[in-house]
Scaffold this active site. Sequence first.
Site: not given
Length: 351
Positions: A225-226, A295
């Site tokens: 996840h950025p 998620e």
Amino acid sequence: MALLPFCRMSAGPVRVTRTHLVLYCVLLFLIVYFLNERKAAVIVKSPHAIFHAMGVDRGTVLTDTTFVRAAVPQTPLETPWGVPLVWGDTHNSTWCRAKYTQRGIRVGLLALVVGTYGQFVQRFLSSAETYFLPGQMVTYYILTDNPRSLDPPIHLGPKRHLMVIPIAELPGWNRLAYRRMALLADAIKDQVSSEVDYIFCADIDQEFVAPVGKEILGDLVATLHPELYGMPRKAFPYENEEVSSACVEEDEGDYYYTSELYGGLVSEMHRLARACSLLILQDQANRVVARGLEESYLNRYLIDHRPTCVLSPEYSWWDSALAADVPVYRLVSLGRQCKAYDKQKREEHKC
């Protein structure tokens, strides 16, 4: 009396060898270097943009007299459990691509197109034709409640195919998030498993903007996840309610993965999708809603079944104050990026 290295305890002449001189010079250099290092301030680069919001700017000077050696920032190429952490332009990624050069790999790219998300399908497919595994055998699987969203048809290159799989209408993001894993499991079982070797699941509101090659292939592949890469473990938004089947204990978890892109061998992906869909059904029966929806269940599964290949935030990025600095943007989330734009920018970017 025993002899000291550089002299004798006698009135005779001192005999100094070349070895003694070399050792003396090295010792003198180390003493001077150590003293200078203790006096020098150390420049520390904050690992994540969240530190700006906390009032700690990058390049903070520490004046503590404790000896701290300034480290050169490194891009990790391996996870703590010893599998590749992929950055597309590294030597490691070149080796990964070469590994599959002589093999006829068939890869599927699957996305759901429902409701208003039909506006993204043309852009997604056009960019994939340019950047996703160029020159390789790729089949696009579009699960949609509105096949007309693919009109006009996208012109596909050699060895590229498009398969449209109709599904029932799923209004509302929550319903889609809860049904996605079940739909993925069914699609793999009924069709995908007999047509491709690897399958990647991607959100449709994305655009490929740089090459994504064979370096992404692996038995089970997840993407960092950025906004959470480089953040401390306590910042990860894992599900923390014990009643949820997606619950993660405080001593669990190495990374937080995005649901924007994940994949692997069709057998591994079917196992993942089926397991996650069962966890979701279990929570639904108990009227439990995980904080990260789909998620959350993906991250729960990937803790219990660690990926064999982890993709860096290059492969899932969007313009955010918290997004990690990466050398190259390869896959950009238009949906998440558009949320941060004002009205003018949304019009410019056709959000």
